[in-house]
Motif scaffolding. Sequence first.
Motif, short mmCIF file in Angstrom:
data_model
loop_
_atom_site.label_atom_id
_atom_site.label_comp_id
_atom_site.label_asym_id
_atom_site.label_seq_id
_atom_site.Cartn_x
_atom_site.Cartn_y
_atom_site.Cartn_z
N ALA A 129 0.81 -1.17 0.00
CA ALA A 129 -0.14 -0.14 -0.20
C ALA A 129 0.99 1.26 0.10
CB ALA A 129 -0.97 0.00 1.26
N ALA A 130 1.79 1.33 0.73
CA ALA A 130 2.99 2.43 0.73
C ALA A 130 3.55 2.50 -0.40
CB ALA A 130 4.05 2.29 2.04
N VAL A 131 3.94 1.59 -1.29
CA VAL A 131 4.86 1.61 -2.47
C VAL A 131 3.46 2.27 -3.60
CG1 VAL A 131 5.68 0.48 -4.40
CG2 VAL A 131 6.41 0.00 -2.08
N ASP A 132 2.50 1.54 -3.56
CA ASP A 132 1.42 2.02 -4.42
C ASP A 132 0.95 3.58 -4.20
OD1 ASP A 132 -0.51 1.70 -6.52
OD2 ASP A 132 -1.99 1.80 -5.07
N ALA A 133 0.84 3.95 -2.99
CA ALA A 133 0.49 5.38 -2.88
C ALA A 133 1.66 6.20 -3.21
CB ALA A 133 0.27 5.53 -1.05
N VAL A 134 2.89 5.97 -2.96
CA VAL A 134 4.15 6.94 -3.47
C VAL A 134 4.30 6.80 -4.93
CG1 VAL A 134 6.78 6.80 -3.59
CG2 VAL A 134 5.76 6.32 -1.40
N ILE A 135 3.87 5.74 -5.66
CA ILE A 135 3.60 5.88 -7.05
C ILE A 135 2.78 6.71 -7.66
CG2 ILE A 135 3.37 4.32 -9.38
CD1 ILE A 135 4.65 2.19 -7.77
N VAL A 136 1.64 6.58 -6.83
CA VAL A 136 0.43 7.50 -7.35
C VAL A 136 0.82 9.05 -7.04
CG1 VAL A 136 -1.87 8.13 -6.93
CG2 VAL A 136 -1.34 5.74 -7.22
N MET A 137 1.32 9.23 -5.85
CA MET A 137 1.73 10.68 -5.57
C MET A 137 2.69 11.16 -6.52
SD MET A 137 1.25 11.12 -1.39
CE MET A 137 1.88 9.36 -1.03
N GLU A 138 3.69 10.41 -6.81
CA GLU A 138 4.68 10.90 -7.74
C GLU A 138 4.22 11.17 -9.21
OE1 GLU A 138 8.04 11.52 -7.60
OE2 GLU A 138 7.81 11.50 -5.32
N SER A 139 3.27 10.43 -9.56
CA SER A 139 2.66 10.65 -10.97
C SER A 139 1.88 11.88 -10.84
CB SER A 139 1.95 9.50 -11.32
OG SER A 139 0.83 9.20 -10.42
N ARG A 140 1.12 12.10 -9.94
CA ARG A 140 0.28 13.34 -9.58
C ARG A 140 1.22 14.68 -9.82
NH1 ARG A 140 -4.62 11.73 -5.96
NH2 ARG A 140 -5.69 9.91 -7.53
N GLU A 141 2.30 14.62 -9.22
CA GLU A 141 3.33 15.55 -8.98
C GLU A 141 3.89 16.11 -10.26
OE1 GLU A 141 7.78 15.92 -7.26
OE2 GLU A 141 6.17 15.15 -5.79
N HIS A 142 3.89 15.03 -11.17
CA HIS A 142 4.56 15.42 -12.33
C HIS A 142 3.38 15.77 -13.55
CE1 HIS A 142 8.70 14.34 -11.49
NE2 HIS A 142 8.09 13.28 -10.96
N LEU A 143 2.22 15.93 -13.04
CA LEU A 143 0.96 16.15 -13.82
C LEU A 143 1.33 17.79 -14.28
CD1 LEU A 143 -2.13 14.55 -12.68
CD2 LEU A 143 -0.84 14.02 -14.48
N GLY A 144 1.72 18.52 -13.41
CA GLY A 144 1.88 19.98 -13.94
C GLY A 144 2.98 20.11 -14.76
N ASP A 145 3.83 18.97 -15.32
CA ASP A 145 4.62 19.39 -16.38
C ASP A 145 3.95 18.95 -18.01
OD1 ASP A 145 6.61 19.68 -14.53
OD2 ASP A 145 7.30 17.59 -14.49
N SER A 146 2.74 18.45 -17.74
CA SER A 146 2.14 17.88 -18.97
C SER A 146 1.22 19.06 -19.25
CB SER A 146 1.64 16.58 -18.95
OG SER A 146 0.68 16.70 -17.95
N SER A 147 0.42 18.83 -20.50
CA SER A 147 -0.51 19.90 -20.74
C SER A 147 -1.69 19.41 -20.06
CB SER A 147 -0.95 19.69 -22.17
OG SER A 147 -1.24 18.32 -22.61
N ALA A 148 -2.59 20.44 -20.08
CA ALA A 148 -3.98 20.46 -19.25
C ALA A 148 -4.47 19.16 -19.67
CB ALA A 148 -4.59 21.68 -19.41
N ARG A 149 -4.61 18.77 -21.21
CA ARG A 149 -5.61 17.79 -21.57
C ARG A 149 -5.01 16.30 -21.13
NH1 ARG A 149 -6.89 16.36 -27.85
NH2 ARG A 149 -7.90 14.69 -27.46
N GLU A 150 -3.65 16.27 -21.11
CA GLU A 150 -3.10 15.24 -20.51
C GLU A 150 -3.39 15.01 -19.09
OE1 GLU A 150 1.06 15.74 -21.48
OE2 GLU A 150 0.75 14.57 -23.52
N ALA A 151 -3.34 16.04 -18.51
CA ALA A 151 -3.59 15.92 -17.06
C ALA A 151 -4.86 15.57 -16.82
CB ALA A 151 -3.30 17.31 -16.35
N ALA A 152 -5.95 15.96 -17.20
CA ALA A 152 -7.20 15.58 -17.22
C ALA A 152 -7.37 14.15 -17.57
CB ALA A 152 -8.27 16.53 -17.97
N LEU A 153 -6.78 13.80 -18.71
CA LEU A 153 -6.88 12.24 -18.98
C LEU A 153 -6.36 11.24 -17.92
CD1 LEU A 153 -7.66 10.19 -21.09
CD2 LEU A 153 -5.21 10.40 -22.07
N VAL A 154 -5.05 11.53 -17.57
CA VAL A 154 -4.40 10.76 -16.40
C VAL A 154 -5.11 10.78 -15.15
CG1 VAL A 154 -2.48 10.63 -15.06
CG2 VAL A 154 -2.35 10.98 -17.37
N THR A 155 -5.97 11.91 -14.84
CA THR A 155 -6.58 11.85 -13.78
C THR A 155 -7.83 11.19 -13.81
OG1 THR A 155 -5.67 14.09 -13.11
CG2 THR A 155 -7.82 13.84 -11.80
#
Length: 69
Positions: free
Chosen positions: A38-64
């Motif tokens: 659970a801890a590893v999965d939570a870290v992976i999700v939080m890291e991927s959400r942290e990098h959402l600001g680097d991508s475009s708004a459309r990609e961020a909406a799709l990933v979210t």
Amino acid sequence: MRIAAGLLASAAVLFSFGAANLIGTWALAAAVVLAVAAAVDAVIVMESREHLGDSSAREAALVTHLELP
């Protein structure tokens, strides 16, 4: 993130029942493994959400929307 919450809930149930000797002592080890997963999965999700600001708004909406790790 729902997977991490589910794993953590399962770990808590197994740990509490294992500590109370209602199940075997194997439940303590299984709870630790689930908690680490659970801890590893939570870290992976939080890291991927942290990098959402680097991508475009459309990609961020799709990933979210898809909740990809």
